[in-house]
Enzyme design. Structure first.
Site, short mmCIF file in Angstrom:
data_model
loop_
_atom_site.label_atom_id
_atom_site.label_comp_id
_atom_site.label_asym_id
_atom_site.label_seq_id
_atom_site.Cartn_x
_atom_site.Cartn_y
_atom_site.Cartn_z
CB SER A 143 -0.91 0.00 1.23
OG SER A 143 -1.65 1.19 1.25
CE LYS B 299 -3.52 -2.36 -0.14
NZ LYS B 299 -3.83 -2.59 -1.50
CG HIS C 264 -4.79 -0.49 4.30
ND1 HIS C 264 -5.09 -0.08 3.01
CD2 HIS C 264 -4.01 0.48 4.83
CE1 HIS C 264 -4.51 1.10 2.79
NE2 HIS C 264 -3.85 1.45 3.87
CG ASN C 265 -7.41 -1.34 0.17
OD1 ASN C 265 -6.38 -0.99 0.73
ND2 ASN C 265 -7.41 -1.74 -1.08
CD GLU D 140 -7.51 3.90 0.91
OE1 GLU D 140 -6.57 3.12 1.15
OE2 GLU D 140 -7.82 4.24 -0.24
#
Ligand SMILES: *[C@@H]1O[C@H](CO)[C@@H](O)[C@H](O)[C@H]1NC(C)=O
Ligand SMILES: *[C@@H]1O[C@H](CO)[C@@H](O)[C@H](O)[C@H]1NC(C)=O
Ligand SMILES: *[C@@H]1O[C@H](CO)[C@@H](O)[C@H](O)[C@H]1NC(C)=O
Ligand SMILES: *[C@@H]1O[C@H](CO)[C@@H](O)[C@H](O)[C@H]1NC(C)=O
Length: 483
Positions: A129, A184, A187-188, A191
């Site tokens: 990322s 990941k 994480h997105n 976000e």
């Protein structure tokens, strides 16, 4: 001659930048692209004067690698990854390592781990990322898969990763199978949540407090000096200030219809799949969906009214501070939910995840990087097995401190007709989570009434009973229905 430390396949911008980053840290990288002319172009241009070497074919690439061979794939997620793996397998020896640095779905990564294990090859699926800049100067890296590979790639990965504090790398081993890509994905999703929370704060400033763009930019700039110090708050201040070529602010000219590539959606789907109440990310995804109905909203705005004659009467400066606290509290809820999902996945798949290390991986390099993640790392340092972030002393106090402001913001926003899906779902989650008693007793009664699904009494948990509610209930068992 075997001279390269690592090879990378896929010379789009991310791939090129990761190669140059590895080169900067002293590693000899062999570059390969299916369209071999791209290799020449890269060596003649971006990589000119570096130690990067090129390969003409996969065979050529493999022959140039030291053992165990380390090969990074940065190709389009999906079939392209499987195709390259299939081509590489016959060229490799036991113990060689294939690393997928693309945006693969975690289940695909788990499947590839299993199939390569049978061929005595090691597989790593790594979240990467930070975009193009991160790839070049320090991404956040989230590797998972066959742990035997880690000692062979640790030095390269940790040296190219972003650094925080006293030089701690934003990269550590995440866990087995698809754990790196799962992290990941979360994480997105986080976000998405962070971005939507900032958008809600922006609308409250704009439509309740009637602040102008420069005042809002200043507010975000000030917030960047508080607990909210983060990349997204910082760029928001820049965006609000930004003026178009004609001298007026650019932001209000941008069409309010959000796009998405789907990784936030995957997080929400996983949350539903594993029964974890990750409500804030879900609302953030739906907020984008609702925004994209622009034409329909324009039509609806002509007939569907909101509250009339409401004007903000209170103290503007103190309400602005309330909005900041509402954002902070909501953000704590969002991360608490994100870590709940990680815990649930760990349980589901038997992964042992290091939550503190995950917070540190997100602390720098990536889009959600923030000072806040350092606090999360500290919470997991205090208790590695922390059930929920909300149960950590620091975060429970932070939410307590924000709570009155948060409630004022949500109720004022509702009165002004401001949509705040994430502020309000966060508050509802908080009120649900902190309540020892929820109205689900009624829900259980309803299920038993119409479907004989049975229920437990508070006085006898684990013992399921059915009540003949109507006096004409048949002899049904809970397996007869599925509602
Ligand atoms: C080859 O390079 C181009 C960019 O120049 C990139 O778009 C493509 O994904 C690369 N493909 C492979 C498989 O190496
Ligand atoms: C936000 O804070 C960071 C330091 O924590 C600083 O580097 C950055 O310039 C700040 N950005 C704004 C827009 O104030
Ligand atoms: C439910 O209650 C009624 C009336 O008391 C009774 O006639 C009926 O047999 C009961 N049904 C069952 C399944 O026990
Ligand atoms: C209901 O089912 C139970 C066991 O399945 C049986 O013992 C009982 O006699 C049944 N009652 C009626 C009213 O059919």
């Amino acid at each position: 001659m075997a001279q390269a430390d690592i090879a990378l396949i896929g010379l789009a911008v991310m791939g090129q930048n990761l190669i140059l980053n590895m080169n900067d840290h002293g590693f000899v990288v062999c570059a390969y692209n299916r369209t071999v002319s791209k290799v020449h172009d890269f060596l003649q241009n971006e990589a000119k004067g570096t130690k990067v070497i090129g390969a003409q074919s996969l065979e050529d690439m493999v022959s140039k690698l030291k053992k165990p061979r380390r090969i990074v794939l940065l190709v389009k997620a999906g079939q392209a990854v499987d195709d390259f793996i299939d081509k590489l397998v016959p060229l490799l020896s036991p113990g060689d390592i294939i690393i997928d640095g693309g945006n693969s779905e975690y289940r695909d990564t788990t499947r590839r781990c299993k199939s390569l294990k049978e061929k005595n090859l090691l597989f790593v699926g790594s979240g990467v990322s930070g975009g193009e800049d991160g790839a070049r100067y320090g991404p956040s890296l989230m590797p998972g898969g066959h742990k035997e590979a880690w000692p062979h790639i640790k030095e390269i990965f940790q040296s190219i990763a972003a650094k925080v504090g006293t030089g701690e790398p934003c990269c550590d081993w995440v866990g087995d199978e698809g754990a790196g890509h799962f992290v990941k994905m979360v994480h997105n999703g986080i976000e998405y949540g962070d971005m939507q929370l900032i958008c809600e704060a922006y609308q409250l400033m704009k439509d309740v407090l009637c602040m102008d763009h420069d005042q809002m930019a200043q507010a975000f700039s000030d917030w960047n000096k508080t607990e909210l110090d983060s990349f997204l708050i910082e760029i928001t201040a820049d965006i609000l200030k930004f003026r178009d070529t004609d001298g007026t602010h650019l932001l209000p000219k941008i069409r309010d219809s959000a796009g998405q590539k789907g990784t936030g959606k995957w997080t929400a789907i996983s949350a539903l799949e594993y029964g974890t109440p990750v409500t804030l990310i879900g609302e953030a995804v739906f907020a984008r969906c609702l925004s994209s109905l622009k034409d329909e909203r324009v039509e609806a705005s002509k007939t569907l009214g909101g509250p009339s004659g409401v004007q903000f009467q209170g103290d503007k400066a103190s309400f602005l501070e309330d909005i900041r606290k509402a954002l902070y509290a909501s953000k704590i809820i969002s991360y608490a939910q994100g870590f709940m999902l990680l815990r649930q996945a760990a349980k589901e798949f038997g992964w042992s995840l290091n939550y503190g290390a995950i917070a540190l991986m997100w602390r720098g390099g990536c889009i959600i990087r923030s000072v806040f993640l350092g606090k999360i790392k500290e919470a997991f340092d205090r208790d590695g097995d922390l059930q929920s972030l909300l149960l950590d002393g620091f975060f429970s106090k932070a939410v307590q401190d924000c709570q009155d402001a948060w409630r004022r913001v949500v109720s004022t926003g509702v009165q002004h007709g401001i949509p705040m899906p994430c502020f309000s779902t966060a508050l509802s989650f908080y009120d649900g989570y902190r309540n020892a008693v929820l109205p689900a007793n009624l829900l259980q009664a309803q299920r038993d009434y119409f479907g004989a699904h049975t229920y437990e009494l508070l006085s006898r948990p684990g013992h399921f009973i059915h009540t003949n509610w109507t006096g004409h209930g048949g002899n049904v068992s809970s397996s007869s229905y599925n509602a």
